[in-house]
Design a protein around this motif. Structure first.
Motif, PDB file in Angstrom:
ATOM      1  N   ASP A  81       0.821  -1.210   0.100  1.00  0.00           N
ATOM      2  CA  ASP A  81       0.095  -0.117  -0.143  1.00  0.00           C
ATOM      3  C   ASP A  81       0.901   1.184   0.091  1.00  0.00           C
ATOM      4  O   ASP A  81       0.470   2.387  -0.329  1.00  0.00           O
ATOM      5  CB  ASP A  81      -0.975  -0.072   1.133  1.00  0.00           C
ATOM      6  N   ILE A  82       2.181   1.001   0.146  1.00  0.00           N
ATOM      7  CA  ILE A  82       2.985   2.266   0.132  1.00  0.00           C
ATOM      8  C   ILE A  82       4.305   1.812  -0.902  1.00  0.00           C
ATOM      9  O   ILE A  82       4.660   0.719  -1.049  1.00  0.00           O
ATOM     10  CB  ILE A  82       3.524   2.670   1.616  1.00  0.00           C
ATOM     11  N   PRO A  83       4.895   2.935  -1.320  1.00  0.00           N
ATOM     12  CA  PRO A  83       6.047   2.779  -2.046  1.00  0.00           C
ATOM     13  C   PRO A  83       7.241   2.179  -1.249  1.00  0.00           C
ATOM     14  O   PRO A  83       7.206   2.020  -0.099  1.00  0.00           O
ATOM     15  CB  PRO A  83       6.673   4.062  -2.559  1.00  0.00           C
ATOM     16  N   LYS A  84       8.023   1.236  -2.112  1.00  0.00           N
ATOM     17  CA  LYS A  84       9.256   0.348  -1.317  1.00  0.00           C
ATOM     18  C   LYS A  84      10.326   1.399  -1.036  1.00  0.00           C
ATOM     19  O   LYS A  84      10.507   2.395  -1.928  1.00  0.00           O
ATOM     20  CB  LYS A  84       9.553  -0.784  -2.323  1.00  0.00           C
ATOM     21  N   LEU A  85      10.934   1.070  -0.047  1.00  0.00           N
ATOM     22  CA  LEU A  85      12.132   2.072   0.039  1.00  0.00           C
ATOM     23  C   LEU A  85      13.297   1.607  -0.760  1.00  0.00           C
ATOM     24  O   LEU A  85      13.423   0.575  -0.989  1.00  0.00           O
ATOM     25  CB  LEU A  85      12.658   1.863   1.727  1.00  0.00           C
ATOM     26  N   ARG A  86      13.851   2.480  -1.304  1.00  0.00           N
ATOM     27  CA  ARG A  86      15.081   2.343  -2.362  1.00  0.00           C
ATOM     28  C   ARG A  86      16.186   1.920  -1.571  1.00  0.00           C
ATOM     29  O   ARG A  86      17.023   1.222  -1.843  1.00  0.00           O
ATOM     30  CB  ARG A  86      15.067   3.695  -3.018  1.00  0.00           C
ATOM     31  N   ALA A  87      16.453   2.588  -0.548  1.00  0.00           N
ATOM     32  CA  ALA A  87      17.914   2.273   0.330  1.00  0.00           C
ATOM     33  C   ALA A  87      17.796   2.879   1.826  1.00  0.00           C
ATOM     34  O   ALA A  87      16.855   3.306   2.305  1.00  0.00           O
ATOM     35  CB  ALA A  87      19.146   3.017  -0.287  1.00  0.00           C
ATOM     36  N   GLN A  88      18.693   2.295   2.632  1.00  0.00           N
ATOM     37  CA  GLN A  88      18.672   2.493   3.934  1.00  0.00           C
ATOM     38  C   GLN A  88      20.168   3.092   4.380  1.00  0.00           C
ATOM     39  O   GLN A  88      21.019   2.420   3.777  1.00  0.00           O
ATOM     40  CB  GLN A  88      18.346   1.416   4.877  1.00  0.00           C
ATOM     41  N   ILE A  89      20.406   4.116   5.296  1.00  0.00           N
ATOM     42  CA  ILE A  89      21.658   4.511   5.526  1.00  0.00           C
ATOM     43  C   ILE A  89      21.593   4.489   7.100  1.00  0.00           C
ATOM     44  O   ILE A  89      21.079   5.037   7.687  1.00  0.00           O
ATOM     45  CB  ILE A  89      21.649   6.021   5.204  1.00  0.00           C
ATOM     46  N   LEU A  90      22.477   3.655   7.551  1.00  0.00           N
ATOM     47  CA  LEU A  90      22.809   3.363   9.019  1.00  0.00           C
ATOM     48  C   LEU A  90      24.085   3.759   9.416  1.00  0.00           C
ATOM     49  O   LEU A  90      25.271   3.279   9.306  1.00  0.00           O
ATOM     50  CB  LEU A  90      22.452   1.880   9.285  1.00  0.00           C
ATOM     51  N   VAL A  91      23.910   4.935  10.174  1.00  0.00           N
ATOM     52  CA  VAL A  91      25.270   5.674  10.666  1.00  0.00           C
ATOM     53  C   VAL A  91      25.409   5.079  12.159  1.00  0.00           C
ATOM     54  O   VAL A  91      24.763   5.453  12.940  1.00  0.00           O
ATOM     55  CB  VAL A  91      25.459   7.126  10.568  1.00  0.00           C
ATOM     56  N   TYR A  92      26.763   4.273  12.350  1.00  0.00           N
ATOM     57  CA  TYR A  92      26.919   3.803  13.580  1.00  0.00           C
ATOM     58  C   TYR A  92      25.677   3.342  14.498  1.00  0.00           C
ATOM     59  O   TYR A  92      25.343   3.662  15.674  1.00  0.00           O
ATOM     60  CB  TYR A  92      27.914   4.520  14.768  1.00  0.00           C
ATOM     61  N   PRO A  93      24.953   2.234  13.875  1.00  0.00           N
ATOM     62  CA  PRO A  93      23.432   1.984  14.563  1.00  0.00           C
ATOM     63  C   PRO A  93      23.799   1.055  15.738  1.00  0.00           C
ATOM     64  O   PRO A  93      24.628   0.266  15.952  1.00  0.00           O
ATOM     65  CB  PRO A  93      23.185   1.108  13.311  1.00  0.00           C
ATOM     66  N   ALA A  94      22.655   1.088  16.482  1.00  0.00           N
ATOM     67  CA  ALA A  94      22.394   0.526  17.735  1.00  0.00           C
ATOM     68  C   ALA A  94      21.340  -0.680  17.250  1.00  0.00           C
ATOM     69  O   ALA A  94      20.252  -0.351  17.098  1.00  0.00           O
ATOM     70  CB  ALA A  94      22.063   1.299  18.958  1.00  0.00           C
ATOM     71  N   LEU A  95      21.998  -1.863  17.250  1.00  0.00           N
ATOM     72  CA  LEU A  95      21.154  -2.914  16.539  1.00  0.00           C
ATOM     73  C   LEU A  95      20.755  -4.062  17.616  1.00  0.00           C
ATOM     74  O   LEU A  95      20.142  -5.072  17.091  1.00  0.00           O
ATOM     75  CB  LEU A  95      21.727  -3.579  15.503  1.00  0.00           C
TER      76      LEU A  95
END
Length: 402
Positions: free
Chosen positions: A208-222
């Motif tokens: 129902d929504i556009p797909k994300l093209r990319a993700q940018i993760l800067v020093y992520p807490a995962l």
């Protein structure tokens, strides 16, 4: 008597501040690889003063620590760009700020959703105003900065929920802002990167929504399961995210009593079956050889069921993007992952890089050898570091390829 007290108060404030200063001078560790070491040390001392005064005022029931930090950090100078139109809005209860280049465009622009860091204790759209201005202008993109609700008034899961709802609302209304639905990138730093990773996973399969093209993760807490990774040991006393401050943020956001600190750090709250299932993704054995160093730990410690019952909500997949199922990870958009050598969360990013690559997701990786946690907040400000500009340029170059 009143006059005496008026004179005594400034003296007391000065005395306490000097005590904090001497204490910090003895323990603050500035790695030689970090550039502008004197400026870095001064900023660390100032930051620690704010935290300690916040905790003291909190004990005196005068002001909460998060509120003091947020107030003082938001006083920093904001750099406005006449070529960018900045609009404050609300998506329901969620405060957002929209950055739109004023120049004409031959077509629809790229869209960027940005979540700021700060461990929900600090950070705001004001603190990251300069960073967002830089990214929007340098990449000719429409950028949405999300001011999700945080401490002291809001705890888990409010912040994550705000981030998700803001993303969905934006994705459903892209035409209003002149954004190309095929070029929307989700991004963030620190806990903001955690939100970006979680939302990338949560939106997998939605039609129902556009797909994300990319993700940018800067020093992520995962993840908060294995807190004995080499970067946690190597950088436990490195600003601007020490181990003590990380645990403080973690416990407050998840409303965990700080008495469980040792159980969290040693993994005593991790059941054997959980570790057996997730060690293939969370063990230091999955790190590149150069990042394993000499650090080793007995992990996890003997299981403490009481600790697990008090902390288990922090180990749900929405809070630990590293443990998502392979079928979800395989459908994620391509990623830029930025890690910093002198960052307690460095290994989270390295482990997620491996997870994505193992499932065939394209990953661009940049490692700042002189980088430290929080360096993104200095982008486009009066104070800067070489690692900050390098990270900013890497992000800009990645975005220009989208």
């Amino acid at each position: 008597m009143i006059a005496f007290l008026v004179l005594l108060l400034p003296a007391g404030v000065l005395g306490v501040s000097l005590w904090f200063l001497v204490e910090d001078l003895l323990i603050i560790d500035v790695p030689p690889a970090i550039s502008h070491r004197v400026m870095f040390r001064i900023l660390c001392l100032a930051f620690n003063q704010i935290i300690k005064w916040g905790l003291l005022l909190e004990k005196l029931r005068i002001c909460s620590m998060p509120r003091l930090i947020q107030f003082l950090l938001d006083l920093h100078p904001k750099m406005n760009d006449p070529k960018t139109m900045v609009t404050d809005m609300r998506f329901g209860t969620i405060q957002v700020r929209l950055y739109q280049p004023k120049g004409t465009s031959s077509g629809l622009r790229r869209g960027i959703i940005f979540y700021h860091g700060g461990g929900t204790v600090m950070g705001s759209i004001d603190l990251y105003h300069n960073t967002c201005n830089f990214l929007a202008q340098k990449t000719n993109s429409v950028l949405l900065s999300v001011g999700y609700r945080k401490l002291p008034d809001y705890h888990y899961p409010v912040g994550a929920s705000d981030c998700l709802h803001a993303a969905i609302h934006f994705l459903k209304t892209l035409d209003i802002y002149g954004v190309d639905p095929s070029r929307v990138v989700i991004s963030g730093d620190s806990i903001g990167a955690s939100a970006a990773a979680f939302i990338s996973q949560a939106l997998v399969g939605r039609t129902d929504i556009p797909k994300l093209r990319a993700q940018i993760l800067v020093y992520p807490a995962l993840q908060g399961i294995n807190l004995q990774l080499p970067s946690h040991q190597q950088n436990k006393n490195i600003q601007f995210l020490t181990r003590d401050f990380m645990i403080l943020c973690f416990c407050r956001y998840f409303t965990i009593d700080p008495s469980w600190k040792d159980a969290l750090l040693t993994g005593a709250c991790v059941p054997a079956h959980m570790w057996e299932k997730y060690k293939k993704w969370l063990s230091a054995d999955n790190l590149p050889e150069r990042f394993r160093y000499k650090y080793q730990a007995e992990f996890p410690a003997p299981f403490n069921e009481a600790a697990y019952l008090e902390t288990r909500h922090a180990f749900e997949v929405e809070n630990v993007p590293l443990i998502a199922d392979d079928q979800i990870v395989a459908q994620l958009p391509e990623a830029l992952i930025v890690t910093c050598e002198w960052d307690i969360l460095r290994d989270d990013g390295l482990l997620y890089k491996k997870r994505l690559e193992d499932q065939g997701v394209p990953v661009t990786w940049y490692h700042a050898e002189d980088g430290f946690h929080g360096c993104m907040v200095f982008l486009n400000g009066l104070i800067s570091f070489p690692c900050t500009l390098n990270v900013g340029n890497v992000i800009v170059n990645f975005l220009k390829e989208i």
